[in-house]
Structures are given as structure tokens and as C-alpha cells.
Design an enzyme around this catalytic site. Structure first.
Site, short mmCIF file in Angstrom:
data_model
loop_
_atom_site.label_atom_id
_atom_site.label_comp_id
_atom_site.label_asym_id
_atom_site.label_seq_id
_atom_site.Cartn_x
_atom_site.Cartn_y
_atom_site.Cartn_z
N GLU A 52 33.35 50.19 45.62
CA GLU A 52 33.97 50.23 44.11
C GLU A 52 33.82 51.38 44.04
O GLU A 52 34.26 52.05 42.96
CB GLU A 52 34.01 49.17 43.80
N GLU A 153 37.47 40.41 51.16
CA GLU A 153 37.15 39.31 49.85
C GLU A 153 38.89 38.88 49.72
O GLU A 153 38.63 38.41 48.27
CB GLU A 153 36.86 40.26 49.13
#
Length: 283
Positions: A52, A153
Site C-alpha cells: 500500500e 485480496e
């Protein structure tokens, strides 16, 4: 897949790490990456290196080094043979960061630091119906980076099991059919352990009972997207063509209701290739 070597979002950086500065911080991070990759070795085919990074730059800020995220990849690339990935959100399920992610991917690829793929998280919002056309458009954009894409994910949310099944089917179909996508991972499946609870679950209860969403997903994987064909060969020199899904195959030859086990063959059909299989049957 292994997740992750470094997470640059401030709230996920350990307090003791936040107390480090300068060369001490650099050395600790380098030792951590090298030790972790050496410990797990070939068990980890993929590593998410800097998780991220679009949404957090703790290490770059702490070291006053905007290019330190590239250095993290250089360290990981020298430490092992795993494929190295960026991994981020709001790039497919939402498009808020899609263009920024493409630019970041290009930066890493052009820097030749060992980027092997882009991880796209794919957390769809509560009661958000995945739109295949929108997913395709965002994947098309990210594919311009020129590296494989993995959905890392995936989850959807709906309190209605049938609606949830529809959501998973829509998202999976768009992802599975895209030529740049080489893998899909769910970010949970059991209602008692899923980070988003029962509204995202594929199985429920202590006995892992399939939800309607779970049944739909299994049908896609084990029936709709599985090549299972039977052909009759009645003369010498017969030739046939089969269009199949990528993956591992077993070929069985049957004669008068029994298998000729000595003629069984296994092979793999991979992206961008054809496979010729020859049979010599002597009865």
C-alpha cells in the site's frame, strides 16, 4: 504468496520501528527483508514488498528519501529468487488510484529494481455489485505497465447469499477472463474468520457449510472453467482440436469400457501456447 515485507502506512508500522532514524532504520529494514526472505526461501513464490505504498510513505518520509521505496525492491531482489510485487487498493474495485498505480508501476519497471507484477486488492464495498465492464477498463489501464496482474485480496459483501454469489461470479468472471491477470486470491472464506464477517463468506459454521456464494464459486472453478471432453476415435490418423482452459491435464484412453492405463498422459496448457499430444494405440 507471501504478504508482506514492509507496510508503509503509518498506523501499521511498529512503535519501536518509529523510534529509529537514519542508517539505523535503513539497516534494520535491510536485515529484516534479507532474513525473512532467506528464512522462507522457495516456500514463497511471490512477495508483496512494500504494501500500500500509494497510501503510505512512512519509510520514505522518515528517511527523507522519496526513492527509498525503490531501494526496498533492490534489497528484496538481491536477497532471493521470489517474484516481487507492489500491492494496493482503490485500483480495481474503485478507480480512485488506478492512474497513480499505473504511473508507480511504470516508475518501478523503468528503474529495473525487480518488479515482477502488480497486486490489485479488489475489496468491493458493501452491497456493491462488481461491474465487469468497469473492472475490465481498469485492468486494461493497469496492463499498460507491461507486468502480470494478480488479484490479491478479493472479497465482496452482501447479506443475501444469492446476491453475494452473483457478486462473486461477476468479479471472478471479469478477473479470470482478462489476459493480464495471472492469479486470483480470496481475502478470506469462512464466516468465523473473515475480516468482513458473514456477509463476505463462502462457507459458514463449525462444519464449513457452503454458502450459496461458495457453491457458485466451486461451480465456476470445477465445472464452468474446467475442460472435460470426450471424443471417439474410430480410425487411424484421426486428428482433433480441443480449445481448453490453461492448467494441468490428464488424458485417458478407454476401449470397450476399460481404461488403457499405459496410454495415460499428463500435460500442461499454458498462456500463449498450443500443445500437440500424440497417441499410438495398438490393440
Amino acid at each position: 504468496r507471501c504478504h508482506n515485507l514492509v507496510w508503509s502506512v503509518d498506523q501499521w508500522v511498529q512503535d519501536w520501528v518509529k523510534q529509529l532514524h537514519g542508517d539505523e532504520l535503513r539497516n534494520v529494514v535491510k536485515d529484516h527483508i534479507e532474513e525473512t526472505m532467506q528464512t522462507y526461501g522457495s516456500k514463497c513464490e511471490h512477495w508483496d514488498v512494500d504494501n500500500e505504498n500509494l497510501h503510505g510513505q512512512f519509510f520514505q518520509s522518515a528517511l527523507h528519501d522519496p526513492s527509498y521505496n525503490l531501494e526496498l525492491f533492490r534489497i528484496a531482489n538481491a536477497a532471493g529468487n521470489s517474484q516481487l510485487f507492489l500491492n494496493d487498493y482503490n485500483v480495481v474495485a474503485s478507480g480512485a488510484s488506478t492512474n497513480d498505480y499505473l504511473n508507480q508501476g511504470r516508475q518501478f519497471k523503468n528503474a529495473n529494481v525487480g518488479l515482477d507484477g502488480l497486486g490489485v486488492q479488489c475489496h468491493f464495498g458493501s452491497e456493491q455489485r462488481p461491474d465487469p465492464n468497469t473492472i475490465k477498463r481498469r485492468l486494461d489501464q493497469l496492463a499498460q505497465c507491461g507486468v502480470p496482474i494478480w488479484a490479491t485480496e478479493l472479497d465482496v459483501m452482501s447479506s443475501n447469499e444469492n446476491t453475494r454469489a452473483d457478486f462473486y461470479e461477476a468479479a471472478l468472471t471479469a478477473l479470470y477472463s482478462h489476459p493480464a491477470v495471472e492469479g486470483i486470491l480470496f481475502w478470506g472464506f469462512w464466516d468465523q474468520a473473515h475480516w468482513r464477517g458473514d456477509k463476505a463468506a463462502l462457507v459458514k459454521g463449525d462444519n464449513l457449510q457452503l454458502t450459496e456464494a461458495g457453491r457458485r464459486v466451486l461451480d465456476l472453478f470445477e465445472n464452468q472453467w474446467m475442460t472435460d471432453e470426450t471424443h471417439v476415435l474410430s480410425q487411424a490418423g484421426n486428428q482433433l482440436t480441443v480449445r481448453g482452459f490453461h492448467g494441468d491435464y490428464q488424458l485417458h484412453v478407454m476401449y470397450q469400457g476399460r481404461e488403457l492405463s499405459n496410454l495415460k498422459q499428463t500435460f500442461t496448457l499454458v498462456k500463449g501456447s498450443t500443445k500437440a499430444v500424440h497417441l499410438n494405440v495398438h490393440l
